[in-house]
Design an enzyme around this catalytic site. Sequence first.
Site, PDB file in Angstrom:
ATOM      1  CD  GLU A 124      -2.971   1.091   2.331  1.00  0.00           C
ATOM      2  OE1 GLU A 124      -3.248   0.008   2.865  1.00  0.00           O
ATOM      3  OE2 GLU A 124      -3.512   2.156   2.659  1.00  0.00           O
TER       4      GLU A 124
ATOM      5  NE  ARG B 260      -9.491   0.190   8.860  1.00  0.00           N
ATOM      6  CZ  ARG B 260     -10.767   0.152   8.471  1.00  0.00           C
ATOM      7  NH1 ARG B 260     -11.652  -0.571   9.148  1.00  0.00           N
ATOM      8  NH2 ARG B 260     -11.170   0.811   7.415  1.00  0.00           N
TER       9      ARG B 260
ATOM     10  CD  GLU C 146      -8.468  -4.590   5.326  1.00  0.00           C
ATOM     11  OE1 GLU C 146      -9.405  -3.844   5.020  1.00  0.00           O
ATOM     12  OE2 GLU C 146      -7.450  -4.201   5.909  1.00  0.00           O
TER      13      GLU C 146
HETATM   14  N1  MTE Z   1      -6.258 -11.569  -1.291  1.00  0.00           N
HETATM   15  C1  MTE Z   1      -5.198 -11.963  -2.024  1.00  0.00           C
HETATM   16  N2  MTE Z   1      -5.263 -13.125  -2.683  1.00  0.00           N
HETATM   17  N3  MTE Z   1      -4.049 -11.219  -2.084  1.00  0.00           N
HETATM   18  C2  MTE Z   1      -3.933 -10.035  -1.389  1.00  0.00           C
HETATM   19  O1  MTE Z   1      -2.893  -9.379  -1.456  1.00  0.00           O
HETATM   20  N4  MTE Z   1      -5.024  -8.445   0.159  1.00  0.00           N
HETATM   21  C3  MTE Z   1      -6.029  -8.297   1.211  1.00  0.00           C
HETATM   22  C4  MTE Z   1      -7.398  -8.744   0.706  1.00  0.00           C
HETATM   23  N5  MTE Z   1      -7.305 -10.025   0.086  1.00  0.00           N
HETATM   24  C5  MTE Z   1      -5.044  -9.610  -0.601  1.00  0.00           C
HETATM   25  C6  MTE Z   1      -6.213 -10.414  -0.606  1.00  0.00           C
HETATM   26  C7  MTE Z   1      -6.134  -6.939   1.702  1.00  0.00           C
HETATM   27  S1  MTE Z   1      -5.032  -6.403   2.848  1.00  0.00           S
HETATM   28  C8  MTE Z   1      -7.124  -6.093   1.289  1.00  0.00           C
HETATM   29  S2  MTE Z   1      -7.279  -4.540   1.923  1.00  0.00           S
HETATM   30  C9  MTE Z   1      -8.104  -6.499   0.275  1.00  0.00           C
HETATM   31  O2  MTE Z   1      -7.842  -7.797  -0.240  1.00  0.00           O
HETATM   32  C10 MTE Z   1      -8.071  -5.480  -0.853  1.00  0.00           C
HETATM   33  O3  MTE Z   1      -8.882  -5.813  -1.895  1.00  0.00           O
HETATM   34  P1  MTE Z   1     -10.449  -5.489  -1.905  1.00  0.00           P
HETATM   35  O4  MTE Z   1     -10.587  -4.102  -1.409  1.00  0.00           O
HETATM   36  O5  MTE Z   1     -10.793  -5.678  -3.311  1.00  0.00           O
HETATM   37  O6  MTE Z   1     -11.075  -6.477  -0.976  1.00  0.00           O
HETATM   38  N1  LUZ Z   2      -5.711   2.056   4.430  1.00  0.00           N
HETATM   39  C1  LUZ Z   2      -6.013   3.325   4.693  1.00  0.00           C
HETATM   40  C2  LUZ Z   2      -6.411   1.048   4.948  1.00  0.00           C
HETATM   41  O1  LUZ Z   2      -5.324   4.221   4.226  1.00  0.00           O
HETATM   42  N2  LUZ Z   2      -7.074   3.594   5.461  1.00  0.00           N
HETATM   43  C3  LUZ Z   2      -7.844   2.635   6.015  1.00  0.00           C
HETATM   44  O2  LUZ Z   2      -8.802   2.928   6.709  1.00  0.00           O
HETATM   45  C4  LUZ Z   2      -7.495   1.300   5.762  1.00  0.00           C
HETATM   46  N3  LUZ Z   2      -8.190   0.309   6.304  1.00  0.00           N
HETATM   47  C5  LUZ Z   2      -7.828  -0.948   6.083  1.00  0.00           C
HETATM   48  C6  LUZ Z   2      -6.741  -1.195   5.277  1.00  0.00           C
HETATM   49  N4  LUZ Z   2      -6.047  -0.212   4.709  1.00  0.00           N
HETATM   50 MO1  MOS Z   3      -5.266  -3.968   3.025  1.00  0.00          MO
HETATM   51  S1  MOS Z   3      -4.217  -3.811   4.788  1.00  0.00           S
HETATM   52  O1  MOS Z   3      -6.126  -2.535   3.265  1.00  0.00           O
HETATM   53  O2  MOS Z   3      -4.061  -3.482   1.955  1.00  0.00           O
END
Ligand code: MTE
Ligand code: LUZ
Ligand code: MOS
Length: 750
Positions: A226, A304, A706
Site C-alpha cells: 500500500e 483503526r 480483511e
Molecule cells: N487476497 C489476495 N489473494 N491477495 C492479497 O494481497 N489483500 C487483502 C485482501 N485479500 C489480498 C487479498 C487486503 S489487505 C485487502 S485490503 C483487500 O484484499 C483489498 O482488496 P479489496 O478491497 O478488493 O477487498
Molecule cells: N488504508 C487506509 C487502509 O489508508 N485507510 C484505512 O482505513 C485502511 N483500512 C484498512 C486497510 N487499509
Molecule cells: Mo489492506 S491492509 O487494506 O491493503
Amino acid sequence: MKNIDSYTHLRGESLFVDDIITRKDTLYGLVFDSPKAHGKIISVNYSKAEAVEGVIKIFNYKDIKGQNQIGGIIPDEPLWAEHEVHFQGMPIAFIVAESEAIAKQARALIEIDIKELPVITTAKEAKEKGSFINEPRSFSLGNTDNAFEDCKYIFSGNSFSNGQEHLYLETQGAYAIPMENGNIKVTSSTQGPTSVQKMVAQVLGVAMHKIEVDVIRLGGGFGGKEDQATPWAVMAAVAVQHLKKPVKFILNRHDDLRMTGKRHPYDSTFKIGLDEDLNILAYDVEFLQNSGAAADLSPAIAERTLFHATNSYYIPNVSSIVHSCKTNLPPNTAFRGFGGPQGMFVIESAIAEAANNLGIDKRIIQERNLISENDEFPYGQIATKVEMENTWNTAIEKFDLEKTEEEIEQFNKDNKRFKKGVSLMPITFGISFTNTPMNHARALIHIYQDGSVGVSTGAVEMGQSVNTKMLQVAHQTLGISPDKVKLETTNTTRVANTSPTAASATADLNGKAVQKACKSLRKRLLGVASNILMINADDLKFANDCIYQKGKKTDLTWEKVIQKAMLNRVALTENAHYATPEIHFDKTKEKGHPFAYHVYGTAITQVTVDCMRGTYEIDSVKIVHDFGKSMNLGIDIGQVEGALAQGIGWMTMEEIAYDKNGRLLSNTLSSYKVPDVFSAAKKVEVIPLETKGNKMAIKKSKAVGEPPLMYGIGAYFAIQQAVKAFNPKHKIKFHSPFTPEKVLMSLYEE
Ligand code: MTE
Ligand code: LUZ
Ligand code: MOS
C-alpha cells in the site's frame, strides 16, 4: 463465475513486473542499506564498488533533483539516508549496473563508517524515552471513571501481539523506462499507483503528468504494497532520470524481508469492569503501537485500532488511547485488518481474563455483550442492520456447539496426553477508509466498434479477484456476455487520483463507478435501439447480447446497436466517479459516521494440543459469515479461507524476531514459519449467511478482503483452553503468537 485469472495463473502465463520483456539496454538496480539500526553516518566510500566493471552509477541523496522525501502521511522518511540511519535495512544508496550479479558484487565493496547511537526496538522502551511518531489519539464514550465505581468485577492486564511478515509471493519491484521529453513510465507492483506517481514526481522534481504508473497485477500485497512499494519505484525512476535508460529493480527475498516493514506489534494494557449480570460496563485500554523508524501509515493504522477496540461488543463506557511509538525498526505498515486485529485481540484478552478469574466460560461474557441494533460505537456511529447475534446464534446452532463441548469434555477426561479446546470469535469490521476523503473511485469504459468492451478502474488486482468482480458488474449492467469484457491494467493515465487498493473497499468503490458508467452507456444505447426499433426505450432492455422488448427477445443484437451508434456518432466511452455517500468523521471530536457499513461473523475454532510436545493442531474452524448477497461466492469463500489462514498464522506460529541491535533474526523462510496446508486448519467450513446486504456494497455483496482474518484470533483462545485443561495452574497470558514453545512452557508452569 470463475476468477478470470485462474487459467493463466495455472499455466504460469500471468504477467508480473518481472515478466515484462525488457528493452535491450535495460540496467539493474540494487539497494545498499544500513547495517546499523541507529547512528550517524561518518563516511561512505563507494570507490571500490564504482570500480567494478559493469557498474554504471551509484546514486545517493545528493543525486535527487526534487525532494528526498517519501513520507505519505507525515514527511519524515527520506528515500535515501543523508547523515543518519534509523533502522537496519534503511536505504542509503542505489547501485545501477549491467546485471544484478554485478550490482551485488559492488554492494559488498561499499565501505561505511557509522557512529552508533542507542537503539530502541520495543514500543514500551520508546514510550519510556518519549520517542513518538506523533501525538496520541484517543476515543471515548460515556464516562469510565464513574462506570468503574458501579462495577462488581474489575480486571486488568497486559496483552501483546507480535508483528507479521506479508510474505507476498511476488517480492517488491518496479521497472522504469524513459519516454520522450523526460517522461517516465513505471511499471510497479503497488497497491497505490497514484502514491507511486506522486512520490516519483516529488523526488524527481517534475510534474505528476510526466510520470505514468502502470500496474498489471500483484502476486499478493496484503497491505505490504500500500505504501511500501513506493521507494523501489522511485529509486528506479531517479536512475532513469539521470541515465535515460530503462532500470529494473526487483528485490530478492532476503532484501525484501530485511528492508520492509511488517504488521505493527502492539503492547497494550487493559482494565475491564462488569456488573453482576456480566454486562461489560467499562473498558479502559492503552495501546502502544511499535511504529518503527518513520510514520508510514502508522497514524491511520492506530486510528483503526481505536475504531475496532470494542470488536463486536457494546460497551457503554469506553476510554481508549493509542501511542504510535518510534523505534529503530523498519517502518511498520498496513497489513490485512490495518490495526483492527490488534485492537480486537486486546478486548478478547480482557474478556478471557475476566472469565478466567470468574471461573466461567469466556463465551458467556461474549454472548451477553454482543452489539445489537441501535447500539452506539465509541466513535459515535449507531449500529444498524446488525447481524452479530444472527451469525453468533447461527454458528452455535448449525455447528451444534453444545455437542462439540460435550465431546471435548469427554475427550479431555479420557485423554492425558492430548487436550482439546474450543473458542468462539465474533467479528465486526467497518468498511470504508477511516479517512473519509479517500472513499472515492473512478472507472473508464470503452465500447469498441465491434461490441467488445474495455474496462479501466483504479482497482489493483492482487489475488483478491477484484477484476473478476468488476467484469461481473460490467457484463451484468450492460446485459452482455462476460467474454465481451476485458479488464485493462491499472494505469494512472486512464484512471487518475486513485486511492490505494485497500480497506477491503476496492470492489465497492470501483464497482460502483463501473456500474455508474455502464448505466450511462446503457441508457444512451437504449436510445439508439429505440430509434432502430421505433419502440419506447422504457420498454427495452439489454440481456444476453440482445435487445428485449418487455421480456421478449427481438432480432436486434448488441453488435448491431453498437454499429448504429458509431454511424450516428454516439459516444461509446464513459467515465464515472463514485464517492461513498453519507459517511463523515470529525477528528476534533473523534465522532461521526465513518463507515458505509459493517461486516459481521462468528468462528468456532477447535484445537488439539499434544501436551507432551507442546505442538497443536487446528482441528476445525467453523464460520458463519455475513456476505450480504455475495456476487461471487467462490471468490468470497476463498477470501475467508485465505484470511483465516493468515490470521491463524499471526496468532500461532509466525514469530518476527529482532535482536537488541535491531537486526531481523527471522530473515529466512527457515526461521519464519507461515502456515502451510498441514498446519493452517485441518477443516474449514464456511456457512454464508445471506443477509439483506447493504446498498452501499456493490450489488449488496459485502466487502470481504480483511474481516475474516480476525477469525484467526479464535485459535489463540482455543489453544489457551486446551492448555488450561491440562494444567489448571497455568496463569493465562496474552502474548501472541502462541508458538509450540510457549505452549510447552505453559503446560508445565507451576
Ligand atoms: N487476497 C489476495 N489473494 N491477495 C492479497 O494481497 N489483500 C487483502 C485482501 N485479500 C489480498 C487479498 C487486503 S489487505 C485487502 S485490503 C483487500 O484484499 C483489498 O482488496 P479489496 O478491497 O478488493 O477487498
Ligand atoms: N488504508 C487506509 C487502509 O489508508 N485507510 C484505512 O482505513 C485502511 N483500512 C484498512 C486497510 N487499509
Ligand atoms: Mo489492506 S491492509 O487494506 O491493503
